[in-house]
Design a protein around this motif. Structure first.
Motif, PDB file in Angstrom:
ATOM      1  N   UNK A   1      37.091  49.718  36.946  1.00  0.00           N
ATOM      2  CA  UNK A   1      38.392  49.161  37.323  1.00  0.00           C
ATOM      3  C   UNK A   1      38.516  47.749  36.764  1.00  0.00           C
ATOM      4  N   UNK A   2      39.506  47.495  35.904  1.00  0.00           N
ATOM      5  CA  UNK A   2      39.629  46.171  35.280  1.00  0.00           C
ATOM      6  C   UNK A   2      40.067  45.117  36.279  1.00  0.00           C
ATOM      7  N   UNK A   3      39.663  43.867  35.990  1.00  0.00           N
ATOM      8  CA  UNK A   3      40.065  42.738  36.814  1.00  0.00           C
ATOM      9  C   UNK A   3      41.155  41.927  36.153  1.00  0.00           C
ATOM     10  N   UNK A   4      41.446  40.780  36.719  1.00  0.00           N
ATOM     11  CA  UNK A   4      42.503  39.920  36.189  1.00  0.00           C
ATOM     12  C   UNK A   4      41.966  38.832  35.276  1.00  0.00           C
ATOM     13  N   UNK A   5      40.717  38.396  35.528  1.00  0.00           N
ATOM     14  CA  UNK A   5      40.158  37.278  34.773  1.00  0.00           C
ATOM     15  C   UNK A   5      38.798  37.716  34.228  1.00  0.00           C
ATOM     16  N   UNK A   6      38.626  37.655  32.914  1.00  0.00           N
ATOM     17  CA  UNK A   6      37.398  38.131  32.287  1.00  0.00           C
ATOM     18  C   UNK A   6      36.178  37.336  32.741  1.00  0.00           C
TER      19      UNK A   6
ATOM     20  N   UNK B   1      35.747  46.163  39.279  1.00  0.00           N
ATOM     21  CA  UNK B   1      34.692  46.818  40.047  1.00  0.00           C
ATOM     22  C   UNK B   1      34.409  48.183  39.448  1.00  0.00           C
ATOM     23  N   UNK B   2      33.460  48.879  40.060  1.00  0.00           N
ATOM     24  CA  UNK B   2      33.051  50.206  39.603  1.00  0.00           C
ATOM     25  C   UNK B   2      33.526  51.251  40.608  1.00  0.00           C
TER      26      UNK B   2
ATOM     27  N   UNK C   1      33.755  39.791  48.808  1.00  0.00           N
ATOM     28  CA  UNK C   1      33.764  40.726  47.673  1.00  0.00           C
ATOM     29  C   UNK C   1      35.135  41.283  47.301  1.00  0.00           C
ATOM     30  N   UNK C   2      36.046  41.598  48.254  1.00  0.00           N
ATOM     31  CA  UNK C   2      37.352  42.132  47.822  1.00  0.00           C
ATOM     32  C   UNK C   2      38.097  41.214  46.855  1.00  0.00           C
ATOM     33  N   UNK C   3      38.064  39.898  47.110  1.00  0.00           N
ATOM     34  CA  UNK C   3      38.720  38.959  46.202  1.00  0.00           C
ATOM     35  C   UNK C   3      38.022  38.950  44.852  1.00  0.00           C
TER      36      UNK C   3
END
Length: 548
Positions: free
Chosen positions: A52-57, A468-469, A459-461
């Motif tokens: 699952x992609x995030x917002x900030x690399x 995440x995986x 962790x949710x933030x």
């Protein structure tokens, strides 16, 4: 109960444990520092992980961070969905190592957070500036093309040169001039401190990764699983979650998912049916009444003797012979639901309910009964299961034997840590190259870990920012990343060789019961001989894919 002691958890499986290699391989994933996308290489035909992609690399997790967090959340969270049993491995051992890896990273992140606060938040403008530079550098480095790496490095060097020029040619004076100088320099000093912390942690994590795959004793230290005061409930809840995980692993309820086969046992590669009419041996007398369970019980007793033989040649190891209740689910089902009610206790269907399903539930909807004989071979890398069912419809008795095989854990989980190296040309011999060792933790990695550290308390933030995986559902540790055994010649041979003796034991035990109850077994014997000849040279097939 004693308080204030540290619980090390179980060590690696003891010598001779059937699931040693597979269990340790899966547990080693918790300590890995490779990119999270590596997990996609381990996916098989039926079970796919999701990155699952995030917002900030900059906040992106690596494989070990994402794997250990995802496994712990999925297998221990309150109100979690049911799990698939991990035949051939010990899921509790894997989960404990995921908890231990999270604990080690939390200790590292606590130190990094202190460095970040002292050297970063107090000099926030400089910290933000450097983070923007590294975020831009990460975006440039991820571009395709040979020039992406040099461009990213040139960007960092250019910003460094401008920083030095800014320190020398300060456009203003006074307190703010000294604060501006500190805002540029102190975050860099914090980076050096953070690098030392990250290097020590990386060596520890890699040592555990290598130890699990080398077979050395690596303990899973999970101190938060032991209450340190009578009022501490989190440790008790964790202990109960681990106990529930162990109990569910021993459940006698499994799930059939169409072409995927029985989840946890693998696809069905072969099936043999013996079906004949029940005719009395003496036409003047009726058959003595019996039930399917009577035949199953006789077969069960004989299967327990498979390890014995007339010759001392090794042969079968001791098999696990169990009664199974199989629940059908959809091929694309995203979750399972275990049987509940008064007939189930601690995830186990009670014996009287098993007998009732065996004798009555043979046609139409509902659960089905199977007798299973299972071997865990190759240190847990191969799980062979032969399932037997006995049904009686009208005057026809059918005995069906099916073979299931679960192959080895994907080779990704067997890869040992390698020290990072780089090929460079020799100074005096530019036509030759040499390999030089690089630090375990690079510049970008130190920045990534330091940036993530203050957010690990929630962790949710962190998952929202960095990604995440997502684990394949219905989830079970062993079958989610299992390969087919047919490409390994010896594993394939073991699977094929088990079919003939099991089939003959099942048929001989069933025919003996029929004879005792006055059934004419001539046709059963002829059919059994025919099947015995046909199974001499079995070949694996996709028996669950009906050509209709």
């Amino acid at each position: 109960m004693s308080f204030g002691t540290e619980w090390d958890g179980p060590q690696v499986p003891v010598s001779g444990d059937a699931g040693h290699a597979a269990t340790s391989s899966l547990a080693s994933a918790a300590y890995r520092d490779s990119p999270i996308e590596e997990i996609k290489k381990a996916d098989n035909e039926w079970h796919q992980s999701t990155v699952k992609p995030g917002r900030i690399a900059l906040f992106r997790p690596n494989l070990g961070e994402a794997f250990s967090r995802a496994v712990v959340d999925r297998m221990l969270a309150p109100g979690r969905k049911p799990l698939i049993q991990s035949f051939g491995s010990e899921p509790r051992f894997v989960v404990e190592h995921c908890l231990a890896a999270n604990h080690l990273r939390r200790e590292r992140d606590n130190r990094l957070t202190a460095v970040t606060v002292l050297c970063g938040l107090l000099f926030l403008p400089g910290l933000i500036g450097w983070l923007l530079v590294f975020q831009l550098r990460a975006l440039v480095a991820r571009r395709d093309g040979k020039r992406a790496g040099p461009l990213a490095t040139a960007l960092l060097l250019g910003v460094g040169a401008l920083s030095v020029l800014f320190l020398i040619k300060m456009p203003f004076g006074g307190f703010w001039a000294w604060y501006a100088r500190a805002a540029v320099v102190v975050p860099v000093l914090g980076w050096f401190l953070a690098k030392q912390i990250c290097e020590r942690a990386a060596k520890d994590l890699r040592a555990r990764w290598d130890g699990l795959l080398s077979g050395t004793s690596v303990g899973a230290k999970v101190p938060e699983a032991v209450p340190r005061s009578p009022d501490e409930t989190a440790a008790e809840e964790l202990r109960q979650s681990l106990a529930r995980l162990s109990a569910e692993q021993q459940s006698n309820s499994v799930f059939y998912a169409g072409p995927k086969g029985i989840l946890g046992m693998g696809t069905r590669w072969g099936a043999w049916q013996l079906a004949e009419d029940l005719v009395p041996v003496d036409p003047a007398r009726e058959i003595h009444p019996f039930r399917s369970w009577d035949v199953i019980r006789a077969i069960h007793d004989q299967l327990g003797l498979l390890e014995r033989g007339p010759l001392n040649t090794g042969g079968f190891p001791k098999p696990s012979v169990r009664h199974w209740i199989v629940t059908p689910i959809g091929e694309k089902a995203g979750a399972v639901s275990r049987p509940e009610g008064s007939d189930v206790e601690a995830f186990q269907v009670k014996p009287h309910a098993i007998q009732e399903i065996c004798n009555k539930q043979q046609f139409g909807s509902g659960d089905r009964y199977y007798l299973g004989v299972q071997w865990t071979l190759w240190d847990g890398q191969l799980v062979l299961t032969m399932l037997i069912s006995v049904t009686v419809l009208h005057e026809t008795l059918r005995i069906e034997v099916t073979g299931h095989a679960l192959g080895p854990v994907n080779p990704l989980f067997n890869a040992k840590p390698e020290a990072p190296t780089k090929e460079v040309t020799k100074t005096l011999k530019p036509w030759e190259t040499r390999s030089i060792k690089l630090p375990l933790v690079g510049t970008d990695e130190v920045v990534r870990l330091a940036a993530r550290a203050p957010l690990t308390w929630y962790p949710p933030l962190l998952n929202w920012l960095g990604g995440s995986l997502g684990l394949p559902e219905p989830f079970g540790l062993r079958h989610a990343w299992a390969d087919q055994p047919w490409r390994h010649r010896f594993m394939a041979d073991d699977a094929l060789r088990a079919a003939t003796p099991v089939l003959r034991v099942v048929h001989s035990a069933a025919i003996k019961v029929l004879q005792e109850h006055g059934v004419d077994t001539e046709k059963f014997g002829a059919r059994s001989s025919s099947l015995s000849g046909a199974v001499q040279d079995p070949a694996p097939k996709k028996a669950d894919l009906y050509d209709a």
